[in-house]
Design an enzyme around this catalytic site. Structure first.
Site, mmCIF file in Angstrom:
data_model
loop_
_atom_site.group_PDB
_atom_site.id
_atom_site.type_symbol
_atom_site.label_atom_id
_atom_site.label_comp_id
_atom_site.label_asym_id
_atom_site.label_seq_id
_atom_site.Cartn_x
_atom_site.Cartn_y
_atom_site.Cartn_z
ATOM 1 N N LYS B 77 0.948 -0.783 -0.021
ATOM 2 C CA LYS B 77 0.174 0.022 0.129
ATOM 3 C C LYS B 77 0.832 1.236 -0.020
ATOM 4 O O LYS B 77 2.302 0.987 0.647
ATOM 5 C CB LYS B 77 -0.867 0.106 0.961
ATOM 6 N N SER B 154 -9.758 1.811 2.406
ATOM 7 C CA SER B 154 -8.534 2.579 1.544
ATOM 8 C C SER B 154 -7.468 2.005 0.996
ATOM 9 O O SER B 154 -7.621 2.642 -0.278
ATOM 10 C CB SER B 154 -7.860 4.153 2.158
ATOM 11 N N SER B 179 -9.970 -0.510 6.426
ATOM 12 C CA SER B 179 -9.417 -0.316 5.371
ATOM 13 C C SER B 179 -8.291 -1.502 4.480
ATOM 14 O O SER B 179 -8.393 -1.561 3.094
ATOM 15 C CB SER B 179 -8.820 0.736 5.254
#
Lengths: 474, 479
Positions: B77, B154, B179
């Site tokens: 990420k 996210s 997320s």
């Protein structure tokens, strides 16, 4: 309206740089390379993803100070984020202690014995230093040096109970003594700074904050200026502003920085990167056991054990190295003699050469050797003083030097008498003047004998012999 | 082929790792053109790593034998720092920032032979549940099953590439308030968010430090467990890292989970769920029962009633301090030097932060102002403690709790646009509870409705990741 009773009311926030090897939240060295931005890492530069890890040694140092100041140690170690934007801040928040300081309350005694109450003792990180290449007002830009960023600081906040700039100076001085006894502050290179809240009766005690005062000598200058300024403003019937001012040491004045209409809002939150940890009783117990004797303990001990006066004791205890030397010397020679010579003569020659005790090679052995010779009347005070002056320059063995240079006191009464008779014969005018009642002339004759013996005769003894001869020959 | 089987073939030179990684990079580029799963594809680093591994195999280096992720492509990420590879957390304010160090999780992945293929797209700094709040100039990742729809957030890019990759691959995701599980649910993959402190946050670009957790996302439960196994454990560089013994997560898989007691969260089924989601999750619950687990309803009032409020107060308070450091000094975006520092900082932040980032900075700054602090930030912290206590009580009786991961099917971008910020935040309603309580939770894909995936959420007690993976393994491989 106000509960203050003194004419002048001063409260201090003192920031002290702790002399740990590494910074408060990373392993960068606190000292070393002075080239800008060389002692830095992602943590003290505030890089994304970096996280603080607390330096336990710094906490230990702070715990020692809390113990020495009798400040109540919190059961938990809590750090907060104090948020404000400023170019010297690597994260635009400072890690400090807010809700729960390390130490609450406590006190520090001034020289005269009056206790100054403390509000709190807490830890925080130092911001970076700003360099204005051509002065703060003129520079178009500012350079930032992060070498200092993250250095461990301890802040000591007093109640507003100091009553004069002199007291403020003494407070700082006593604090430095405690810090150096604890060996948690580098007296020669460490930074000690203060912000002061000052108000005077004449203005109805309108509080003004003076920032940016470095060292204990400056504090008296800055506050004296500020007190005079406030009294004069009030005397002219002008209303004093509740404001923050800065001390300009070069110009010797304070100047207004900003008005304090509302308290600044730092939006404190507990720092979620640092877990709240318990300060175990075992840790505090260990700190207590490791505490050295402090200046005030030494004063008490010197008076009780060595039977010396309070003033002598205070002066000897004000510096750790001097106090430790005194204890050793007082164990070997007459303590009163030791006190007199360390307090008066040793400090005199150090002052004269502008050096501190740890910068010269004088050890307790030198002092013991020297004072044994004095005590046994083997050398005169005069010779001893001269030897001490020489010792400041470079160290040497006292006993062999005295032998080599034949500095032993002339104590043989027959020899002394011979010199005295000579001096009387050689100075008939002085003898005549003395007989006419001029006492000073006797001193002149004694001085002549001292010259003949190169200072190796005891003046008191010489004095007695001359008087006897003059009386006998009348 | 799962990751472990693939590593064996790399080790035995059955697969040439350099050739393989070239193909992987090519595939990623192609997928990225259509779906925007990567902010950066780290082709140079990946190929360099592949060459190192090939040399080690050639030289019969003994260390190769024990490497758990040998040759496996791992995406990271964007908010997790990779040394020398642009890491922006999806924000223009960090454009051009190349970290000086690897996050601890990235270091561990590399030590185990994992190959870093790129930085996956996300809501800016993690501020969102649909990956539509990307930073200025960034692209929104699209759902692998319908490009008109969201892949959740996210960690949206991570969820998407896990589903879309036809090569062995595992993703490092991050969850602050849901997320990992939300995008895993929308993309039909496993997503495990561990106990707070189980995995080091060192090198994670902070959102809410007391909430942030790095976890793993994989197409199979085996892959998910394998990556967790590599990244879990104590790290002295993160003061909040837990110093607790680590389980061997892989050994629990496929062992069945009979005799375990499962709590069905009553409030999670009361209102607001899409019927399609509810029916698929109920099928999942049936499967748990078929496997011998005892399922019983339990009422958990606090997490759903107060969770979102608590979460937004704490997360935005922390975030507003974390983001203060981005001001155009030292790194990241900069602007022309003009005016005083306040004017300059404001200009940099105005131009380079997105709307949602600004909204959360303003909310968070407000919540910590004196006068409001006690009513918001401090109160939220107190309610958080009560929520944790309620969960702890439940775990005295149950091994795991069940709810849908997200109450809705992946929505269309055109529908998301119509949502108010509050409606937008509601998508996380079932996920904020375990996140604020620091509890491990696992999204298990339980099937498709209208061609879109549905996820079931398993929540466990602190440090019970192993149990969740054990239960999850009943659902087998999804592909």
């Amino acid at each position: 309206m106000s509960s203050f009773t003194s004419d002048i009311v001063i409260g201090l926030e003192v920031h002290v740089e702790l002399n740990t090897k590494t910074k408060l939240f990373c392993s960068c060295p606190t000292k070393g390379n002075e080239e800008p931005n060389t002692r830095v890492c992602p943590v003290c530069l505030g890089h994304p993803g970096s996280k603080p890890v607390l330096n336990r040694k710094a906490v230990e140092f702070a715990l020692k100070l809390c113990t020495a100041l009798n400040s109540k140690i919190s059961s938990e170690l809590v750090f907060s984020r104090k948020s404000y934007f400023y170019p010297d801040m690597s994260k635009n928040y400072q890690i400090t202690q807010y809700e729960i300081p390390l130490g609450a309350g406590g006190a520090l005694s001034l020289k005269e014995g009056r206790e100054i109450a403390l509000k709190r003792v807490h830890m925080e990180e130092d911001p970076a230093s700003l360099v204005h290449s051509s002065g703060m007002q003129e520079s178009g830009c500012v350079l930032v040096d992060y070498n200092r960023s993250g250095n461990p600081l301890i802040e000591i906040v007093t109640e507003p109970c100091l009553a004069s700039p002199e007291e403020a100076r003494d407070f700082m001085k006593q604090l430095i003594t405690v810090l150096s006894y604890l060996e948690i502050f580098d007296e020669n290179h460490g930074i000690i700074k203060a912000d002061a809240n000052v108000s005077v009766r004449e203005s109805g005690y309108v509080r003004v904050e003076v920032k940016n005062i470095t060292g204990f000598r400056e504090i008296e200058r800055a506050l004296s200026y500020e007190v005079v300024r406030q009294k004069s403003e009030a005397g002219h019937g002008r209303k004093l502003a509740h404001e923050t001012r800065s001390w300009d040491s070069a110009r010797g004045i304070t100047f207004a920085l900003r008005k304090k209409e509302a308290e600044e809002d730092y939006g404190y939150i507990i720092d979620p990167d640092l877990v709240i940890s318990e300060i175990g009783s075992e840790w505090i117990e260990n700190i207590r056991n490791e505490m050295p004797e402090l200046a005030q303990d030494k004063v008490r001990k010197f008076i009780e054990k060595y039977k010396i006066g309070r003033e002598d004791a205070q002066i000897l205890a004000s510096e750790k190295a001097l106090a430790e030397m005194f204890e050793k010397v007082a164990g070997a020679v007459d303590p009163e003699l030791a006190a007199k010579w360390l307090r008066r003569e040793l400090l005199r020659v150090l002052n004269y050469s502008r050096k501190s005790l740890d910068e010269v090679g004088i050890t307790e052995k030198h002092m013991i050797d020297l004072l044994r010779l004095v005590q046994e009347k083997k050398i005169t005070d005069n010779v001893a003083s001269r030897l001490l002056e020489k010792l400041v320059e470079n160290a040497f063995d006292i006993v062999s030097y005295v032998k080599k240079e034949a500095l032993e006191a002339v104590s043989d009464a027959d020899v002394l008498e011979k010199y005295c008779i000579e001096a009387i014969k050689e100075n008939p005018v002085a003898v005549e003047d003395y007989r006419k009642g001029e006492a000073k002339s006797l001193n002149f004759i004694v001085g002549q004998v001292m010259r003949k013996t190169k200072g190796k005769a005891a003046p008191k003894e010489v004095n007695e012999i001359i008087l006897r001869i003059l009386n006998e020959s009348q | 082929m799962n990751a472990a089987e693939f590593s064996k073939k790399v080790r035995s030179s059955e697969i040439d790792i350099v050739e393989h990684i070239h193909k992987v990079i090519e595939k990623c580029r192609k997928i990225n053109n259509d779906f925007n799963y990567f902010n950066t594809i780290s082709d140079e680093l990946a190929i360099k790593q592949a060459h190192e591994i090939r040399n080690q195999i050639k030289n019969k280096d003994n260390n190769i034998q024990s490497k758990k992720l040998l040759g496996i492509a791992v995406s990271v990420k964007d908010s997790i720092c990779v040394q020398g590879v642009e890491s922006t957390a999806g924000s223009r304010i960090l454009k051009g920032y190349r970290p000086l160090f690897d996050a601890s999780v990235v270091r561990k992945v590399r030590e185990q032979g994992g190959i870093i293929i790129g930085k996956t797209s996300q809501d800016e700094f993690g501020f969102g549940g649909f990956s539509v709040n990307v930073g200025v100039g960034f692209k929104t990742p699209k759902n692998p099953f319908d490009p008109e729809r969201s892949c959740g957030g996210s960690s949206g890019g991570a969820g998407g590439i896990v589903q879309k990759a036809d090569f062995p691959h595992i993703a490092l995701g991050e969850s602050t308030g849901g997320s990992i599980a939300a995008p895993a649910s929308f993309c039909g993959v496993f997503g495990l968010c561990p106990t707070y402190g189980r995995v080091s946050r060192y090198g994670l670009i902070d959102f809410g430090n007391s909430l942030d957790k790095i976890g793993s996302m994989g197409k199979t439960v085996d892959d998910t467990a394998l990556l967790l196994d590599v990244i879990a454990g104590h790290d002295a560089l993160d003061s909040t890292s837990l110093n607790a013994p680590k389980e061997d997560y892989g050994s629990r898989l496929g062992k069945g989970a009979g005799r375990m007691k499962i709590g069905i969260i009553k409030e999670a089924f009361e209102e607001g769920n899409d019927p399609e989601v509810e029916s698929k999750v109920n099928e999942g619950i049936e499967k748990l029962k078929e496997n011998g687990m005892e399922c019983e309803e339990i009422s958990l009032k606090l997490p759903i009633r107060y969770g979102l409020s608590v979460y937004y107060m704490i997360a935005t308070s922390e975030a507003s301090t974390n983001l203060a450091k981005y001001c155009g000094m030292r790194y990241g975006a900069a602007e022309k030097l003009e005016g005083n520092f306040n004017e300059y900082f404001s200009k940099v932040r105005s131009h380079n932060l997105g709307d949602e980032a600004k909204r959360r900075i303003i909310i968070g700054t407000f919540a910590r102002m004196s006068g409001f602090r006690d009513a918001y930030y401090i109160k939220a912290a107190k309610v958080r403690t009560l929520i944790i206590q309620e969960y702890r009580k439940a775990f005295k009786k149950f091994d795991a709790l069940v709810s849908p991961s997200v109450p809705i099917l992946p929505p269309k971008f055109s529908d998301i646009e119509k949502l108010t910020p509050l409606q937008n935040y509601m998508a996380d309603i079932l996920l904020v509870g375990p996140n604020i309580a620091g509890l491990p939770h696992l999204n298990v894909p339980v099937g498709f409705e209208k061609g879109l995936p549905v996820g079931m959420l398993l929540t466990g007690d602190h440090l019970q990741e192993g149990k969740l993976l054990q239960i999850g393994s009943i659902f087998g491989e999804r592909k």
